[in-house]
Design a protein around this motif. Sequence first.
Motif, PDB file in Angstrom:
ATOM      1  N   TRP A 369       0.874  -1.124  -0.029  1.00 34.19           N
ATOM      2  CA  TRP A 369       0.078  -0.040   0.027  1.00 34.19           C
ATOM      3  C   TRP A 369       0.837   1.080   0.141  1.00 34.19           C
ATOM      4  O   TRP A 369       2.006   1.293   0.371  1.00 34.19           O
ATOM      5  N   GLY A 370       0.414   2.339  -0.548  1.00 36.58           N
ATOM      6  CA  GLY A 370       1.004   3.471  -0.680  1.00 36.58           C
ATOM      7  C   GLY A 370       1.151   4.149  -2.145  1.00 36.58           C
ATOM      8  O   GLY A 370       0.236   3.789  -2.924  1.00 36.58           O
ATOM      9  N   LEU A 371       2.291   4.813  -2.410  1.00 38.99           N
ATOM     10  CA  LEU A 371       2.447   5.403  -3.771  1.00 38.99           C
ATOM     11  C   LEU A 371       2.616   4.454  -4.797  1.00 38.99           C
ATOM     12  O   LEU A 371       3.865   3.656  -4.654  1.00 38.99           O
ATOM     13  N   LYS A 372       1.827   4.257  -5.806  1.00 41.66           N
ATOM     14  CA  LYS A 372       2.100   3.459  -6.828  1.00 41.66           C
ATOM     15  C   LYS A 372       3.105   4.078  -8.264  1.00 41.66           C
ATOM     16  O   LYS A 372       3.718   3.476  -9.029  1.00 41.66           O
ATOM     17  N   GLY A 373       2.636   5.561  -8.379  1.00 40.79           N
ATOM     18  CA  GLY A 373       3.381   6.125  -9.399  1.00 40.79           C
ATOM     19  C   GLY A 373       2.499   7.385  -9.618  1.00 40.79           C
ATOM     20  O   GLY A 373       1.604   7.861  -8.894  1.00 40.79           O
ATOM     21  N   TYR A 374       2.794   7.777 -10.755  1.00 41.90           N
ATOM     22  CA  TYR A 374       2.232   9.347 -11.195  1.00 41.90           C
ATOM     23  C   TYR A 374       1.672   8.944 -12.713  1.00 41.90           C
ATOM     24  O   TYR A 374       2.535   8.648 -13.568  1.00 41.90           O
ATOM     25  N   ILE A 375       0.407   9.387 -12.959  1.00 42.32           N
ATOM     26  CA  ILE A 375      -0.101   9.238 -14.533  1.00 42.32           C
ATOM     27  C   ILE A 375       0.777  10.103 -15.212  1.00 42.32           C
ATOM     28  O   ILE A 375       1.339   9.515 -16.398  1.00 42.32           O
ATOM     29  N   LEU A 376       1.156  11.299 -15.186  1.00 43.35           N
ATOM     30  CA  LEU A 376       2.033  11.967 -15.872  1.00 43.35           C
ATOM     31  C   LEU A 376       3.426  12.338 -15.595  1.00 43.35           C
ATOM     32  O   LEU A 376       4.359  13.118 -15.864  1.00 43.35           O
ATOM     33  N   GLY A 377       3.658  11.697 -14.405  1.00 46.32           N
ATOM     34  CA  GLY A 377       5.137  11.869 -13.714  1.00 46.32           C
ATOM     35  C   GLY A 377       5.023  13.233 -12.947  1.00 46.32           C
ATOM     36  O   GLY A 377       4.007  13.632 -12.625  1.00 46.32           O
TER      37      GLY A 377
END
Length: 447
Positions: A369-377
């Motif tokens: 659980w937590g930050l998976k990433g960013y759609i546009l960085g």
Amino acid sequence: MSKENNKKSKRSHVSLLGLLFGNRNKQLSFLEEEQLQSPMRTVIKNFVANKVAMASLFIFIIIFLGVLIYPAINKIDLSYQEQTQQNVSPGFNMLKIPKKLQGNIKEVSIGSTFSVGLSNDGKVFVWGKSKITSVIDVKNIPDNMGNVVQIAAGADHVLAMNDKGELFAWGNSRNKQCAIPDNLKQVTNIKRIYSGYQCSAVVTEDGMVYFWGNTGIMDFKIGDYQGQIDKIAINSQGVLGLTKDGQVVSLTANELAFSRIPEGMGKAVDIALTAQTGAAVTEDGNVYVWGNKTKNIHKGETLEDVVAIQGGRFHYTAILANGDVVSWGQDDFGQATVPSKVNNSEISAVYTGYYQNYAVTDNGKAITWGLKGYILGTDNYGRDVLSRIMHGGRMTMSIGAIAIIISITIGIIVGGVSGYFGGKIDMILMRVAEIVYALPFLPFAMT
């Protein structure tokens, strides 16, 4: 005769209304339609028939609703900056554990945008945003390490130790954090290895601490505690130590918020650091947190029967005596919200760092659980590009919509007056419109 005229008049009114609002049964020719149907109806019909125009309208509506709804759901802090998340590429693979590792996990260590896993058979795996620079990628694992028994991920490098006690480091080494000191090559009793922000460290069985890398930022100073340390915790500014007799000590010469350790805490069994706070678990299961207590970080002090604790960038995760896992602190990426699946499973170990968490079950699988990433960085300040586009787009789209409504209103009024009166009025209004169209748009838009 008057009745007959009334009927004809009603029929003509009905037919006129039908032409205006679309109610007709007879299929008219092209010329009849041009002559009889209303201008608005002609415009609508031609627009609907144009697939490109309809697709553009649909896309515009989706974007407009998105920039209105998204900012209402996801609030943004305009002053937000995060150096550990600078220039992250788009994608959602920060928590995507390799299939070969799932079910065979020995331990996990978390870097700023990547994670490193160790299997039970001594193999190392790296996943997430592992490219530190255009030429440095921590996925380029050394192939001569042998059977690895410990791993430690830093902000931009990885430290590993094999079963012979040999140390290996790879990744960014601009501050010599990957340069193993010569005096360590003869040490055979290493207990635990550590990686931090541009630094590395090891603690030996006899309480010795070896620290190398960016000592300028950390200002590492062990003093009289050398030979007494059981474990340490590192963040981007300093080092915290736990002695063998349960005393929490600061190993940083700088006076920092988390280096002012509270008195009367009692004997500690575990320690952890976030970016701005320190925490300790005492032998009676209580949690103490000190430093800059923001983002609900103080809530951990209400916990009881805690046996272990780990710190992320702005959150903590703890294991209770009954095996339950709890997290608290900043929760912008869901890093402080423990999935129900975790406490419904038999958890053997929990690993926390930066914005990610891994709970490893008895069968060697990890629940994340937590930050998976960013759609546009992210941008060069570590800010989510999509969030900033959506929040900025709300103002842009609103102003654009208002401008279009105003221009349409003015155009209808001017065009209606020009068409109704004609003559000199028509000529004057059209010349004024041409003058306005002739003015350059960009200087006015910038103004």
